[in-house]
Design an enzyme around this catalytic site. Structure first.
Site, PDB file in Angstrom:
ATOM      1  N   GLU A  23     -13.438   0.701 -14.871  1.00 52.78           N
ATOM      2  CA  GLU A  23     -14.236   1.625 -14.067  1.00 52.78           C
ATOM      3  C   GLU A  23     -14.541   2.908 -14.825  1.00 52.78           C
ATOM      4  O   GLU A  23     -15.663   3.422 -14.758  1.00 52.78           O
ATOM      5  CB  GLU A  23     -13.506   1.932 -12.756  1.00 52.78           C
ATOM      6  CG  GLU A  23     -13.427   0.715 -11.859  1.00 52.78           C
ATOM      7  CD  GLU A  23     -12.643   0.919 -10.585  1.00 52.78           C
ATOM      8  OE1 GLU A  23     -12.591  -0.028  -9.790  1.00 52.78           O
ATOM      9  OE2 GLU A  23     -12.089   2.032 -10.370  1.00 52.78           O
ATOM     10  N   CYS A  37      -6.856  -0.291  -3.976  1.00 55.50           N
ATOM     11  CA  CYS A  37      -5.494   0.246  -4.046  1.00 55.50           C
ATOM     12  C   CYS A  37      -5.099   0.573  -5.485  1.00 55.50           C
ATOM     13  O   CYS A  37      -4.197   1.383  -5.706  1.00 55.50           O
ATOM     14  CB  CYS A  37      -4.508  -0.712  -3.387  1.00 55.50           C
ATOM     15  SG  CYS A  37      -4.590  -2.406  -3.981  1.00 55.50           S
ATOM     16  N   HIS A  38      -5.784  -0.026  -6.456  1.00 55.31           N
ATOM     17  CA  HIS A  38      -5.470   0.265  -7.858  1.00 55.31           C
ATOM     18  C   HIS A  38      -5.826   1.693  -8.245  1.00 55.31           C
ATOM     19  O   HIS A  38      -5.339   2.201  -9.254  1.00 55.31           O
ATOM     20  CB  HIS A  38      -6.177  -0.729  -8.795  1.00 55.31           C
ATOM     21  CG  HIS A  38      -7.668  -0.664  -8.735  1.00 55.31           C
ATOM     22  ND1 HIS A  38      -8.406  -1.313  -7.761  1.00 55.31           N
ATOM     23  CD2 HIS A  38      -8.567  -0.022  -9.521  1.00 55.31           C
ATOM     24  CE1 HIS A  38      -9.696  -1.085  -7.961  1.00 55.31           C
ATOM     25  NE2 HIS A  38      -9.816  -0.299  -9.026  1.00 55.31           N
ATOM     26  N   ASN A  59      -2.143  -4.115   1.322  1.00 54.14           N
ATOM     27  CA  ASN A  59      -3.585  -4.310   1.308  1.00 54.14           C
ATOM     28  C   ASN A  59      -3.929  -5.751   0.923  1.00 54.14           C
ATOM     29  O   ASN A  59      -3.623  -6.178  -0.182  1.00 54.14           O
ATOM     30  CB  ASN A  59      -4.198  -3.323   0.301  1.00 54.14           C
ATOM     31  CG  ASN A  59      -5.653  -3.573   0.023  1.00 54.14           C
ATOM     32  OD1 ASN A  59      -6.361  -4.185   0.801  1.00 54.14           O
ATOM     33  ND2 ASN A  59      -6.110  -3.071  -1.108  1.00 54.14           N
ATOM     34  N   TYR A  69      -0.744   9.267  -3.945  1.00 50.49           N
ATOM     35  CA  TYR A  69      -0.325   8.868  -2.600  1.00 50.49           C
ATOM     36  C   TYR A  69      -0.257  10.091  -1.691  1.00 50.49           C
ATOM     37  O   TYR A  69      -0.655  10.031  -0.527  1.00 50.49           O
ATOM     38  CB  TYR A  69       1.041   8.176  -2.647  1.00 50.49           C
ATOM     39  CG  TYR A  69       1.004   6.834  -3.310  1.00 50.49           C
ATOM     40  CD1 TYR A  69       0.615   5.695  -2.602  1.00 50.49           C
ATOM     41  CD2 TYR A  69       1.364   6.675  -4.642  1.00 50.49           C
ATOM     42  CE1 TYR A  69       0.583   4.451  -3.201  1.00 50.49           C
ATOM     43  CE2 TYR A  69       1.337   5.433  -5.250  1.00 50.49           C
ATOM     44  CZ  TYR A  69       0.944   4.332  -4.523  1.00 50.49           C
ATOM     45  OH  TYR A  69       0.911   3.101  -5.129  1.00 50.49           O
TER      46      TYR A  69
END
Length: 191
Positions: free
Chosen positions: A169, A142-143, A134, A111
């Site tokens: 991912e 946002c993850h 979001n 963040y």
């Protein structure tokens, strides 16, 4: 009196639960959430468009968006990179959401680093709140935002889903590493 927006809604079975996809008639993604959080999604849409400012009409694969999301879950991560999205939200929120789209698959960012990237290094909490508001999770990733200590922090879909998305991912593109500010380009066409 503003015109009522007509949104299309579809559902997609994913390895981590059923996803709800909301699009407009122009093929823009407006919201994504998990079926068990559909009430939260509707409240968010009401906040942005008004209690009677939109309708949800069932549709199959609106704008091809459901197929693109299906491809992402099948391992074609880039299939969602250029999806058209259109959101309401404050200018600050939309600035944060644009920055989120610049975090590549397989990468994470804190963040604090995200606040630095948007030129507001002291706005860490505000960035966290924008991240939590979001409406288009996964596509506006946002993850991929984690705590400064590397811990998984809150995710509206639950920490298990966040971990799954990051692992999904990472398996496809390699190990996660934090993206540096010099790697980031602002792409304003998305939000």
């Amino acid at each position: 009196m503003p015109e009522t927006l007509k949104f299309l809604i579809d559902r997609l079975d994913t390895p981590i639960g059923e996803m709800v996809i909301v699009a407009d008639h122009d093929g823009n993604l407006r919201a994504v959430d998990w079926t068990e959080h559909i009430d939260r999604m509707q409240k968010l849409l009401q906040r942005y468009y008004g209690k009677n400012g939109f309708t949800l009409e069932p549709a199959k694969n609106p704008g091809g968006l459901t197929d693109k999301m299906k491809s992402y879950f099948a391992g074609e991560l880039a299939s969602i990179d250029d999806l058209p999205v259109k959101t309401a939200g404050t200018p600050f929120q939309r600035e944060v959401w644009r920055a989120l789209r610049n975090i590549p698959s397989g990468k994470t960012i804190s963040y604090a680093r995200l606040a630095e990237q948007i030129g507001r290094p002291t706005a860490i909490r505000a960035v966290g709140h924008a991240n939590g508001s979001n409406p288009i999770g996964v596509v506006v990733p946002c993850h991929r935002v984690i705590g400064s200590d590397g811990s998984l922090t809150g995710y509206g879909g639950g920490s298990e889903r966040k971990r799954w998305l990051l692992d999904h991912e990472n398996e496809t593109v390699g190990t996660a590493a934090e993206k540096t500010p010099s790697d980031t380009e602002t792409n304003s066409r998305y939000l």
